[in-house]
Design an enzyme around this catalytic site. Structure first.
Site, PDB file in Angstrom:
ATOM      1  N   ASP A  88      -0.058  -7.600   1.326  1.00  0.00           N
ATOM      2  CA  ASP A  88       0.432  -6.226   1.463  1.00  0.00           C
ATOM      3  C   ASP A  88       1.959  -6.166   1.421  1.00  0.00           C
ATOM      4  OD1 ASP A  88       0.169  -3.485   1.680  1.00  0.00           O
ATOM      5  OD2 ASP A  88       0.100  -3.497   3.871  1.00  0.00           O
TER       6      ASP A  88
ATOM      7  N   GLY B 276       4.054   6.563   7.914  1.00  0.00           N
ATOM      8  CA  GLY B 276       5.456   6.696   7.551  1.00  0.00           C
ATOM      9  C   GLY B 276       6.268   5.512   8.029  1.00  0.00           C
ATOM     10  N   ASN B 277       5.768   4.798   9.073  1.00  0.00           N
ATOM     11  CA  ASN B 277       6.411   3.562   9.532  1.00  0.00           C
ATOM     12  C   ASN B 277       6.084   2.382   8.622  1.00  0.00           C
ATOM     13  OD1 ASN B 277       6.257   4.649  12.824  1.00  0.00           O
ATOM     14  ND2 ASN B 277       8.073   3.567  12.064  1.00  0.00           N
ATOM     15  N   SER B 278       5.047   2.517   7.822  1.00  0.00           N
ATOM     16  CA  SER B 278       4.627   1.411   6.961  1.00  0.00           C
ATOM     17  C   SER B 278       5.778   0.876   6.131  1.00  0.00           C
ATOM     18  CB  SER B 278       3.518   1.869   6.003  1.00  0.00           C
ATOM     19  OG  SER B 278       2.279   1.890   6.637  1.00  0.00           O
TER      20      SER B 278
ATOM     21  N   HIS C 253       0.817  -1.224   0.000  1.00  0.00           N
ATOM     22  CA  HIS C 253       0.000   0.000   0.000  1.00  0.00           C
ATOM     23  C   HIS C 253       0.847   1.268   0.000  1.00  0.00           C
ATOM     24  CE1 HIS C 253       0.439  -0.282   4.507  1.00  0.00           C
ATOM     25  NE2 HIS C 253       0.451   1.033   4.400  1.00  0.00           N
TER      26      HIS C 253
ATOM     27  N   LEU D 279      -8.036 -25.169  -1.006  1.00  0.00           N
ATOM     28  CA  LEU D 279      -8.773 -26.399  -0.702  1.00  0.00           C
ATOM     29  C   LEU D 279     -10.179 -26.390  -1.291  1.00  0.00           C
ATOM     30  CD1 LEU D 279      -7.931 -27.206   3.047  1.00  0.00           C
ATOM     31  CD2 LEU D 279      -7.061 -28.322   0.982  1.00  0.00           C
ATOM     32  N   GLY D 280     -10.774 -25.214  -1.391  1.00  0.00           N
ATOM     33  CA  GLY D 280     -12.141 -25.140  -1.888  1.00  0.00           C
ATOM     34  C   GLY D 280     -13.165 -25.375  -0.791  1.00  0.00           C
ATOM     35  N   VAL D 281     -12.930 -24.764   0.377  1.00  0.00           N
ATOM     36  CA  VAL D 281     -13.891 -24.868   1.474  1.00  0.00           C
ATOM     37  C   VAL D 281     -14.099 -23.487   2.088  1.00  0.00           C
ATOM     38  CG1 VAL D 281     -13.301 -27.253   2.061  1.00  0.00           C
ATOM     39  CG2 VAL D 281     -12.089 -25.373   3.193  1.00  0.00           C
TER      40      VAL D 281
END
Length: 492
Positions: A170, A241-243, A140, A298-300
């Site tokens: 992210d 700014g820490n991101s 982001h 897995l499809g669940v």
């Protein structure tokens, strides 16, 4: 006031003027504290010198900051956003006391400002993981940027190339054209313990290479819409700014990437979240090798267990991921997994909650075979599943908002053929009214009852028989709009 998870993006629309308020700074030094045992009696100098002295040494944040701070970079980004056409008054900076001001305000023409683009600026942090210029940060921070600039602590600046972005985790990977750069070592988040000291280095509000410290508050936290990241929760001060900056342990190893805060005010309130570095490293390797990230499937659809649901399925402890829906022709369906199964483990690794399953499955390469330990009809069994490739993810949430007029307390009717087609099921009873145990548990009008303790329900008589056969607890599978969830019922 609503509590929000906030991704600490520095992106903001450019404005005509920028004013900075005053800041107050307080300097706190961390050193070594010494404690001497208290004594109620006088002792001789010889005895005093022989007595052991206790020393309490605080963490050596200074050495870590000095050694690894140069590998933390400041990232500034530039992008554009489209602006729509709008009317604008010709008053501009006209003085409101001017005698013609009111005239123009009421009767002056509106100037039409055409569609265009406006420049945006943002900031964040990152850290160098390879001496030839590979940098990790948050997706982001650099998403939709047209230019990314990386600034080192020695004031050198580089235009960075975005190697790849993975929005589900992210994570973004950048590269700058430089050699022999300082780097930080990567640690193992699984070895991190709750209560352990950690520190963050980044550029909060643009203050480059700022160091903050705290402890690990919790591990494997699940956040809304972040199903593939088991976050590390800390109380380290994190701000815009820490991101993208590193979270380090006392060995100076990066164990996470600072990403989000949980806040009611929009600012830091003691709840910070970091992406485990092993998740980021897997994403980095795939982005650099293949240019994209593939995840297992897995499809669940799964939901969490509480004690009432565990009792309904004959499980002593409320752990595991309860399967509420199985995708037709998905990997799980082909392996024989059914709605009502509880996934207890994957490849001999325990699944403690439904939140733990998506990141574990996502980390498995598509096409690989895994062993699942499931709980079905009061006992555990093993199934083998060939993992598919994730296209889209679905996780059922137990929202619990919500006549066999007997033990359950519902008035129901069979579904029409059109309704069956709508929910893609030949079974099910539509709830017309809900009272007693059903209403107390949250079953509501419009829900469709699909199964009792894993057994499909297709008739009112069948529902009565199924309820008569269970004990005090039952797990009712319902469909509410597009989601299928299990609801525990205390029948008495």
């Amino acid at each position: 006031m609503k509590t929000k998870v906030i991704k600490l993006s520095g992106i903001a629309l450019a404005v005509a003027a920028l004013s900075l308020g005053g800041y107050n700074f307080a300097n706190h030094s961390i050193g070594t504290a010494h404690a001497s045992p208290a004594s109620a009696t006088m002792t001789s100098p010889a005895a005093a010198s022989a007595a052991p002295s206790a020393a309490l040494t605080l963490p050596d944040f200074q050495s870590i900051a000095e050694r690894y701070g140069p590998a933390v970079v400041n990232i500034s980004v530039e992008g554009t956003v489209k602006t729509s056409a709008r009317g604008q008054s010709p008053l501009g900076g006209m003085n409101p006391n001017d005698p013609f001001y009111d005239f123009f305000r009421r009767f002056g023409p509106q100037i039409q400002v055409p569609e265009g683009e406006q420049i945006t600026h943002g900031m964040g942090s990152g850290f160098i993981v390879s001496s030839d210029g590979v940098i990790l940060t948050n997706a982001h921070v650099v998403a939709d940027a047209t230019q990314v600039t990386v600034k080192l602590t020695d004031k050198r600046e580089f235009t960075a190339k975005v190697i790849g972005i993975d929005k589900p985790t992210d994570i973004a990977v950048l590269r700058i054209d430089a050699k022999d750069l300082p780097t930080v070592p990567l640690g193992d988040p699984s070895q991190t313990r709750v209560g352990e000291w950690v520190l963050a280095i980044g550029a909060p509000f643009g203050f480059e290479n700022s160091v903050t410290a705290g402890i690990v508050s919790a591990k494997s936290r699940s956040l809304p819409d972040e199903g593939y990241v088991p976050f590390i929760q800390t109380d380290v001060a994190i701000n815009p700014g820490n991101s993208g900056g590193p979270l380090l342990n006392l060995k100076g190893e990066v164990i996470g990437i600072n990403s989000q805060i949980y806040s009611r005010s929009g600012g830091y309130q003691g709840l910070s979240f970091a992406i485990p570095i092993n998740v980021a490293a897997q994403v980095r390797d795939q982005l650099m090798t293949h240019g994209k990230v593939t995840r297992g499937r897995l499809g669940v659809a799964v939901q969490d267990l509480n004690q009432a649901l565990a009792n309904s399925f004959g499980l002593k402890a409320a752990h595991g991921a309860l399967v509420s829906r199985v995708d037709t022709d998905g990997p799980a369906a082909k392996a024989g997994i059914e709605a009502g199964d509880i996934i207890l483990g994957i490849n001999d690794e325990r699944v403690g909650s439904s939140a733990e399953l998506p990141p574990k499955v996502a980390a498995i390469p598509p096409g690989e075979t895994v062993k699942l330990e499931i709980w079905r009809q009061g006992k555990s069994r093993d199934l083998t599943v060939t993992v598919g490739e994730l296209k889209s993810a679905q996780v059922a949430a137990n929202d619990s908002q919500d006549m066999d007029q007997g033990r359950l307390g519902v008035a129901v009717r069979p579904l029409s053929p059109e309704e069956q087609q709508q929910i893609e099921s030949t079974a099910g009873l539509l709830v017309l009214d809900s009272t007693g145990p059903a209403a107390h548990a949250g079953i509501q009008r419009g829900d469709v009852i699909l199964a009792v303790n894993g057994k499909a329900v297709s008739s009112i008589e069948g529902l009565r028989k199924d309820l008569a056969a269970v004990g005090k607890h039952a797990a009712i599978l319902i469909q509410r709009e597009d989601a299928r969830i299990f609801i525990p019922i205390e029948l008495g």
